[in-house]
Design an enzyme around this catalytic site. Structure first.
Site, PDB file in Angstrom:
ATOM      1  N   ARG A   1       0.791  -1.229   0.000  1.00 21.68           N
ATOM      2  CA  ARG A   1       0.000   0.000   0.000  1.00 21.68           C
ATOM      3  C   ARG A   1       0.826   1.284   0.000  1.00 21.68           C
ATOM      4  NH1 ARG A   1      -3.101   1.410   3.436  1.00 21.68           N
ATOM      5  NH2 ARG A   1      -4.684   2.257   2.062  1.00 21.68           N
TER       6      ARG A   1
ATOM      7  N   CYS B   1      15.056  -3.824  -3.487  1.00 21.32           N
ATOM      8  CA  CYS B   1      15.891  -2.898  -4.257  1.00 21.32           C
ATOM      9  C   CYS B   1      15.054  -1.993  -5.141  1.00 21.32           C
ATOM     10  CB  CYS B   1      16.910  -3.700  -5.062  1.00 21.32           C
ATOM     11  SG  CYS B   1      18.035  -4.537  -3.949  1.00 21.32           S
ATOM     12  N   GLU B   2      14.301  -1.117  -4.501  1.00 20.67           N
ATOM     13  CA  GLU B   2      13.488  -0.086  -5.152  1.00 20.67           C
ATOM     14  C   GLU B   2      13.401   1.062  -4.146  1.00 20.67           C
ATOM     15  OE1 GLU B   2      10.816  -0.275  -7.788  1.00 20.67           O
ATOM     16  OE2 GLU B   2      10.935  -2.410  -8.284  1.00 20.67           O
TER      17      GLU B   2
END
Ligand SMILES: *Cc1c(COP(=O)(O)O)cnc(C)c1O
Length: 420
Positions: free
Chosen positions: A314, A343-344
């Protein structure tokens, strides 16, 4: 109200310490309170005391865990499903097929057939062609499908664009201006008992005004349809009632919602159907996580937790806020960013937030994670699929296992031409 609170300085769910659950099951893990689910189901129904003929179908996409569905079935709730998979779950949980409503803009012929075979309670048609196909399938089987036509009332729900469903440009329902003509054409088909209309304008609504506007429009349509000679016995008012995610936020109560519904629908002379999801499940669950590192940052430190966007999408998906609290708070506070290991940069739960002080190894929770939490989880970054625990009083059970990356890997294959 929920049942997550400090007992002797340690966060508990009902009578069970979250430290105990983390020790036994590991983290991250969703923890649900059975008493909260049951209470929410009662409060929502009580709020509708002024509505004489009603059917409440829990929108199971909010939290489709089998044990949660059984709790709500025991509370007398039907189900609103949006796929063949959800239909199978609702039936497996013991919800009678006749209490199940099938919504969704892309039901396939296979799903419609499966639902007809199961003896489904009501099909909420999203377009004319779906009605034609359903009528033919039902007639071929010597049956008549109970159905309503979902109408797009062109109302701005005032919520996040990704969960707004009742504006003309959204993909849901038929335009209200065409509803009468479509209804005329579908109502005559053998195989179909077209008995009413449905709306659902969006989710996490903070205000009753857009709902009231939409209900008034649909009320007008019901009058027009009756004037044209149609029998309207059912009106499905959808879901969408929002819940507070931030301590201190105030949302319309189920009682206020129910009073509005009773006032607006006075004299409609129809069975009203409701599809609450978030308002039942949201505050009944938390995501329990462990701090891996506290990493120095440019402005604020990053609290890196072992939960990530694949477990709770969310914040990354809707910029959503989830309150964060230490399981064993010391009283000290810190200002920090909170992020997961994925990894973002989008894998961030909060920026520059004032939170309980935490350090590596501490346990913490994201609150209000009972709806649209575990059900949206993925295994992105080859992480495990997050497990779920249900607490009732002083006992708990793992109601969904952690699915390990090895299990996911085992379902993949190398094609023969790559193995030589
Ligand atoms: C998602 C959905 C609901 C439930 O919405 P909430 O905001 O969780 O109450 C109800 N009806 C339909 C058709 C839906 O798609």
């Amino acid at each position: 109200m929920d049942h997550f609170a400090l007992v002797d300085g340690v966060m508990h769910c009902e009578g069970v310490s979250l430290e105990r659950i983390a020790a036994d099951v590991g983290s991250p893990v969703y923890v649900y309170s059975a008493a909260t689910f049951t209470r929410h189901a009662e409060v929502f129904r009580d709020g509708l005391a002024g509505v004489k003929r009603k059917h409440i179908a829990y929108a199971i996409k909010a939290n489709p865990n089998l044990a949660v569905l059984r709790l709500l079935a025991n509370a007398g709730y039907g189900a609103d499903v949006v796929s063949g998979g959800e239909l199978a779950r609702a039936i497996a949980a013991g919800i009678p097929a006749s209490d199940i409503v099938f919504s969704g803009v892309g039901k396939t012929v296979a799903e419609l057939t499966k639902a007809l075979d199961a003896g489904l309670g009501q099909f909420n048609l999203e377009l004319e062609e779906e009605g034609v196909v359903l009528a033919a399938l039902a007639a071929a089987g010597g049956r008549r499908a109970d159905a309503v036509l979902r109408v797009n009332p062109d109302v701005d729900a005032g919520t996040h664009a990704k969960i707004s469903t009742g504006k003309a440009e959204n993909k849901f329902g038929v335009p209200i201006s065409e509803a009468r003509a479509i209804f005329d054409r579908l109502a005559g088909l053998p195989g179909l008992n077209l008995r009413g209309v449905a709306i659902h304008i969006g989710s996490q609504l903070a205000d009753l005004a857009p709902l009231e506007a939409a209900y008034r429009r649909i009320g007008q349509l019901v009058q027009e349809l009756r004037a044209a000679g149609h029998t309207i016995s059912h009106v499905d008012l959808g879901g969408g009632l929002g819940v507070p995610y931030k301590a201190g936020d105030v949302f319309p109560t189920p009682a206020a919602y129910g009073a509005m519904v009773a006032r607006v629908t006075d004299g409609w002379d129809a069975t009203l159907m409701f599809e609450p999801g978030r308002v039942i499940a949201g505050n009944a669950g938390v995501l329990l996580t462990r701090v891996i590192w506290v990493k120095p940052g440019v402005t604020n430190p990053y609290v890196i937790v072992d939960a990530a966007m694949n477990d709770l999408a969310r914040p990354a998906m809707y910029d959503a806020w989830h309150d964060f609290a230490a399981v064993r708070p010391t009283g000290a506070r810190m200002t920090a960013n909170i992020a997961g290991p994925v990894c973002e940069s989008g894998d961030t739960f909060a920026m520059g937030r004032d939170i309980d002080s935490v350090k590596s190894g501490d346990l913490a929770i994201f609150r209000t994670a009972g709806a649209y939490g575990a059900t949206m989880a993925s295994t992105y970054n080859s992480r495990a699929l997050v497990p779920e625990v249900l607490v009732s009083g002083d006992r708990y059970a793992v109601v969904a296992d952690r699915i390990q990356p090895e299990t996911i890997l085992a379902a993949e294959r190398l094609p023969e031409w790559l193995t030589a």
